[in-house]
Design an enzyme around this catalytic site. Structure first.
Site: not given
Ligand code: IMP
Length: 181
Positions: A44, A103, A153
């Site tokens: 990511g 998160d 998202v």
């Protein structure tokens, strides 16, 4: 083509550039006189790290570490797996971990502790997105691009089932996309 699966854009391409400029200037200031190792967490981190380092005016090294905590779905799993370890020593080095999103906080908690255990002098985190409402482990990144609500998202490195990482912005995926799988 990909756009049809996106409900709305949360962080535009332009905003991402501004975020990276702001964070890059702050990191350049804070690490003055140091030679940090910037460690990106794959996969990511890729677009964010590439954009961010353009605005870091320091002697710094770049390394990558493969870490997986999602296993294809939209829920973070409790086990953090190292899929590709570092090829360099962090002993006595200033480490800045570059991440796409925080998160639950588990990934960064585990990796930060691991790097400290390996002898890093300092370990800080720069994240493009922070989702504080998702926190399970207490963890506050030092450098935050922007804070987002507890929504799933995709884009700019973030995936759903390995797709959408190549979107140039961060957007909310239409729920019907993951409900049909
Ligand atoms: P944490 O360990 O729960 O903080 O999760 C960190 C990792 O979960 C990130 O590096 C992402 O790969 C993934 N993740 C967390 N939230 C999202 C999201 O909204 N979309 C896609 N991936 C996410």
């Amino acid at each position: 083509m990909l756009e049809k699966d996106i409900e709305r854009i949360l962080v535009s391409e332009k905003e991402i550039t501004h975020i990276c400029q702001r964070l890059g200037a702050k990191i350049t200031h804070d690490y003055h006189g140091k030679t940090p190792i910037i460690i990106g967490l794959l996969k990511g981190c890729m677009p964010f790290m590439a954009e961010l380092i353009k605005y870091i005016d320091l002697y710094c090294e770049i390394e990558l570490m493969g870490v997986s905590s999602y296993h294809g779905g939209i829920q973070s799993s409790s086990d953090v797996k190292i899929t590709k370890d570092l090829e360099t020593s962090v002993h006595d080095r200033d480490i800045l971990i570059a991440e796409d999103i925080v998160d639950t906080g588990k990934t960064l908690d585990v990796i930060s502790k691991l790097l400290i255990h390996r002898g890093a002098r300092s370990v800080e985190v720069v994240t493009l997105l922070d989702k504080p409402a998702g926190r399970i482990v207490e963890f506050t990144p030092k450098y935050i691009g922007t804070t987002i609500p507890k929504e799933f998202v995709v884009g700019f490195g973030l995936d759903y089932n390995e797709l959408y990482r190549n979107l140039p912005y961060v957007g909310v995926l239409k729920p019907e996309v993951y409900k049909k799988n």
